[in-house]
Design an enzyme around this catalytic site. Structure first.
Site, PDB file in Angstrom:
ATOM      1  N   SER A 150     -31.637  23.442  -6.251  1.00 41.92           N
ATOM      2  CA  SER A 150     -31.045  22.812  -7.424  1.00 41.92           C
ATOM      3  C   SER A 150     -32.092  22.636  -8.520  1.00 41.92           C
ATOM      4  O   SER A 150     -32.631  23.616  -9.015  1.00 41.92           O
ATOM      5  CB  SER A 150     -30.386  21.501  -7.015  1.00 41.92           C
ATOM      6  N   ASP A 294     -20.161  27.282  -7.608  1.00 39.66           N
ATOM      7  CA  ASP A 294     -20.984  26.147  -8.014  1.00 39.66           C
ATOM      8  C   ASP A 294     -20.551  25.672  -9.397  1.00 39.66           C
ATOM      9  O   ASP A 294     -20.654  26.413 -10.376  1.00 39.66           O
ATOM     10  CB  ASP A 294     -22.457  26.554  -8.023  1.00 39.66           C
ATOM     11  N   HIS A 322     -21.748  23.216  -5.215  1.00 43.35           N
ATOM     12  CA  HIS A 322     -23.182  22.963  -5.284  1.00 43.35           C
ATOM     13  C   HIS A 322     -23.738  22.504  -3.930  1.00 43.35           C
ATOM     14  O   HIS A 322     -24.930  22.631  -3.677  1.00 43.35           O
ATOM     15  CB  HIS A 322     -23.476  21.913  -6.352  1.00 43.35           C
TER      16      HIS A 322
END
Length: 341
Positions: A150, A294, A322
């Site tokens: 991330s 995502d 995600h």
């Protein structure tokens, strides 16, 4: 990118890692006054980190692992056990706490620049502080790999751009080389949800404020619509809604979260230029891993980046959005292990 839900996803992994063996000791490197790219200075900055394994004689087995939005090195340990993201046994893994995460120098722990007095930093500043840690404090001038999830994936892309020959391999997971408009829209709304919250008090709160809209925005976007619809029956929605809106009393400091969000908003390895030029300068092999659904970090820039370099991006076919880690760990592990060879 975003720790509240992501750290919950990793809770079982973290517990397992502590059972597997004591968590590596938290260490700190005193960096002194850290000048940022804006020319502002963070006073008396300390960078937190943990290490796993031993550095070999020629220092060729070092891996840097970077943390996600508000994530800490302790949070990340669960990803680094055998059977999780990769087997750390052959490697010397340095898990570094990113600027602003509440462990490294942050709005919440600065004695001379607390809260809103803390300078705004960038993702590039995170990378610069880590480069100083490695070269000036740990005596490491080359890495086998840099990786992160991330915001950690964004730092990984920035590492490859800022120091093109410093690593052999870069593995950005759920990251991006630059934000899309949809990424920016989400983050700007999240930013607004914090600053518009009355309890936030312009960042001058005495007690960490509840942020119900912030929490709900992540609840809506962290998973894909298909995942949420399949996992939460309509009869259970009210319970899910209440739990999603509630703030964790031990959760991340609001200013820390906001400063990192603003750093992410400025993320672009090409700094407004052509991504083709930035991609061409990178000497490391880059192996992006993203999830097709995502809704927090658009996978399209990573796909384009890989095509520009004639490398392959791994796009995971999962509805976990995600949080693909919880659904696709075996697939991720296979890619990471192959990239590290």
């Amino acid at each position: 990118m975003f720790a509240r839900r992501f750290s919950a996803t990793l809770c079982a992994l973290a517990i397992a890692s502590i059972a597997y063996g004591a968590a590596p000791q938290q260490q700190f490197a005193k960096m002194g006054d850290l000048q940022l790219e804006s020319k502002a200075t963070i006073n008396d900055c300390a960078i937190g980190y943990r290490t796993i394994g031993a550095l070999n004689a020629d220092k060729s087995n070092a891996i840097l692992f970077t943390t996600w939005h508000t994530g800490t090195s302790r949070d990340a340990i669960g990803m680094l056990q055998s059977g999780a993201l990769f087997d750390p046994a052959p490697w010397y893994v340095i898990v570094v706490d990113a600027l602003g995460n509440g462990v490294s120098c942050s709005p919440s722990n600065s004695k001379t620049q607390p809260g809103t007095a803390f300078p705004q930093f960038s993702v590039r500043d995170m990378v610069e502080s880590q480069h100083k840690l490695l070269t000036e404090k740990l005596g490491i001038n080359h890495l086998h790999a840099v990786m992160g999830y991330s915001m950690g994936g964004m730092q990984t892309f920035q590492w490859a751009a800022s120091y093109p020959g410093f690593m052999d391999v870069a593995i950005p997971i759920a990251g991006t080389p630059r934000l899309t408009s949809s990424d920016m829209l989400f983050l700007r709304i999240v930013e607004k949800s914090v600053v518009d919250e009355p309890a936030y008090a312009g960042g001058r709160y005495t007690k960490n404020p509840p942020l119900p809209m912030y929490n709900l925005l992540f609840a809506m976007n962290f998973d894909s619509p298909a995942h949420r619809s399949a996992r939460t029956a309509p009869k259970d929605f009210e319970k899910f809604y209440r739990e999603s809106m509630a703030s964790d009393p031990d959760g991340t400091d609001a200013n820390n979260s906001l400063w990192q969000i603003r750093a992410i908003l400025g993320h672009d390895i090409a700094q407004g230029g052509k991504i083709e030029d930035a991609a061409a300068r990178i000497k490391a092999h880059v192996y992006p891993i993203n999830a097709a659904q995502d809704h927090l970090v658009n996978p399209a820039p990573s796909i384009t980046f890989a095509r520009l370099r004639k490398e392959e991006a791994t796009i995971l076919d999962t509805d976990c959005g995600h949080g693909a880690l919880r659904c696709a760990m075996p697939a991720m592990k296979a890619v990471v292990e192959k990239a590290l060879r």
